[in-house]
Design an enzyme around this catalytic site. Structure first.
Site, PDB file in Angstrom:
ATOM      1  N   TYR A   1      17.495 -37.910 -15.851  1.00  0.00           N
ATOM      2  CA  TYR A   1      16.939 -36.757 -15.147  1.00  0.00           C
ATOM      3  C   TYR A   1      15.694 -36.245 -15.873  1.00  0.00           C
ATOM      4  CZ  TYR A   1      19.670 -34.179 -18.681  1.00  0.00           C
ATOM      5  OH  TYR A   1      20.224 -33.720 -19.863  1.00  0.00           O
ATOM      6  N   PRO A   2      14.699 -35.757 -15.112  1.00  0.00           N
ATOM      7  CA  PRO A   2      13.540 -35.111 -15.718  1.00  0.00           C
ATOM      8  C   PRO A   2      13.800 -33.613 -15.874  1.00  0.00           C
ATOM      9  CG  PRO A   2      13.162 -35.386 -13.382  1.00  0.00           C
ATOM     10  CD  PRO A   2      14.533 -35.962 -13.666  1.00  0.00           C
ATOM     11  N   MET A   3      13.017 -32.976 -16.761  1.00  0.00           N
ATOM     12  CA  MET A   3      13.207 -31.540 -16.955  1.00  0.00           C
ATOM     13  C   MET A   3      11.936 -30.896 -17.511  1.00  0.00           C
ATOM     14  SD  MET A   3      15.617 -31.275 -20.347  1.00  0.00           S
ATOM     15  CE  MET A   3      15.511 -29.490 -20.257  1.00  0.00           C
ATOM     16  N   ASP A   4      11.874 -29.573 -17.349  1.00  0.00           N
ATOM     17  CA  ASP A   4      10.808 -28.737 -17.885  1.00  0.00           C
ATOM     18  C   ASP A   4      11.409 -27.639 -18.746  1.00  0.00           C
ATOM     19  OD1 ASP A   4       8.770 -30.067 -16.530  1.00  0.00           O
ATOM     20  OD2 ASP A   4       8.687 -28.609 -14.895  1.00  0.00           O
ATOM     21  N   LYS A   5      10.554 -27.005 -19.537  1.00  0.00           N
ATOM     22  CA  LYS A   5      10.903 -25.743 -20.175  1.00  0.00           C
ATOM     23  C   LYS A   5      10.302 -24.608 -19.334  1.00  0.00           C
ATOM     24  CE  LYS A   5      13.237 -26.618 -24.002  1.00  0.00           C
ATOM     25  NZ  LYS A   5      13.557 -28.027 -23.800  1.00  0.00           N
TER      26      LYS A   5
ATOM     27  N   ARG B   1      14.662 -44.750 -33.904  1.00  0.00           N
ATOM     28  CA  ARG B   1      14.891 -43.880 -32.736  1.00  0.00           C
ATOM     29  C   ARG B   1      13.674 -43.843 -31.820  1.00  0.00           C
ATOM     30  NH1 ARG B   1      16.930 -38.206 -34.794  1.00  0.00           N
ATOM     31  NH2 ARG B   1      17.015 -37.851 -32.523  1.00  0.00           N
TER      32      ARG B   1
ATOM     33  N   GLN C   1      21.631 -40.609 -26.358  1.00  0.00           N
ATOM     34  CA  GLN C   1      20.596 -39.872 -25.636  1.00  0.00           C
ATOM     35  C   GLN C   1      19.217 -40.357 -26.041  1.00  0.00           C
ATOM     36  OE1 GLN C   1      20.463 -35.300 -24.905  1.00  0.00           O
ATOM     37  NE2 GLN C   1      19.354 -35.612 -26.804  1.00  0.00           N
TER      38      GLN C   1
ATOM     39  N   HIS D   1      21.131 -26.358 -30.134  1.00  0.00           N
ATOM     40  CA  HIS D   1      21.265 -27.331 -29.046  1.00  0.00           C
ATOM     41  C   HIS D   1      21.680 -28.698 -29.605  1.00  0.00           C
ATOM     42  CE1 HIS D   1      20.672 -28.454 -24.914  1.00  0.00           C
ATOM     43  NE2 HIS D   1      19.703 -29.314 -25.176  1.00  0.00           N
TER      44      HIS D   1
END
Length: 248
Positions: free
Chosen positions: A144-148, A130, A184, A171
């Site tokens: 897509y990018p992301m933040d917490k 993985r 993913q 999740h």
């Protein structure tokens, strides 16, 4: 102070997005266009050879919408190899007819939230697969990018470890519903790019992407703590379809 979770890191990753200057492309001679495409196809062949030798992986897609025309995601063991690959394209003839519109630098990442006590997950062959994956060549891609979030009481980085573990487990259970439909790839980018992570989804059916992202919005880890950047979606571009895509 909240405890930081350890991460397992694999191959370096570059998402490279380009638009095509179709007006200039149409004005080029047939010979120039053919030469540019042959050179690009050779680059793709080189990527394929690297993938066969387990020295990295790649995915090439066209983008639907006006944000870009092409996206390729490339994995390599070192940052230097990513840069060499990027530079090789920038020096190519086809690059003269494209403009970079977005890029993202990161590393394939897995967290140890679910690691069992006394277990070293990095010694697990499945984990290693993985971290150094062969990217799917499925019909569709979504990147897509992301933040917490870290605002007031909704600050992911102030939560105790056990709370984060619980939320990430829930999740993950949502994602498992789409096993076989969605693949993913999570990459971490703290200190490497403007966002903290990126998510790349591969799907046979584009509707499954919509369903997964929608359903995950209701998980607390997303509903309360997720911040998202732009989404890029597209269709696979196989090497034997490149000439057709660029045909005038």
């Amino acid at each position: 102070m909240a405890e930081a979770v350890e991460t397992m890191d694999g191959w370096y990753c570059l998402h490279d997005l380009r638009t095509i200057d179709w007006s200039s492309w149409k004005l080029a001679s047939d010979e120039e266009r053919q030469s540019a495409l042959q050179e690009f196809e050779q680059l793709v062949s080189n990527w394929e050879d690297t993938e066969k030798g387990r020295g990295g992986s790649h995915a090439l897609y066209t983008v639907v919408g006006q944000k870009a025309d092409l996206i390729w995601m490339v994995l390599r063991p070192t940052m230097k190899e990513l840069h060499e690959l990027e530079t090789a394209f920038n020096k190519s003839k086809l690059a003269e007819y494209t403009k970079p519109v977005y890029s993202y630098v990161s590393i394939v990442e897995l967290s140890k939230y679910m690691a069992k006590e006394g277990e070293n997950p990095e010694e697990n062959p499945e984990i290693q697969a993985r971290l150094k994956p062969v990217l799917p060549k499925w019909n569709h891609i979504c990147f897509y990018p992301m933040d917490k979030r870290r605002q007031g009481e909704d600050n992911w980085y102030r939560l105790p470890m056990k709370d984060r573990q619980k939320l990430m487990y829930e999740h993950g259970m949502t994602g498992r519903k789409y096993a076989g439909k969605i693949r993913q790839i999570i990459t971490g980018s703290m200190g490497l790019d403007d966002w903290e992570w990126s998510v790349t989804l591969f799907a046979h059916d584009a509707l499954d992407i919509k369903r997964l992202v929608y359903e995950m919005r209701f998980d607390e880890v997303t509903a309360r703590y997720g911040e998202f950047g732009p989404f890029y979606v597209g269709n696979i571009l196989k090497k034997d379809e490149i000439d057709t895509y660029f045909a005038i």
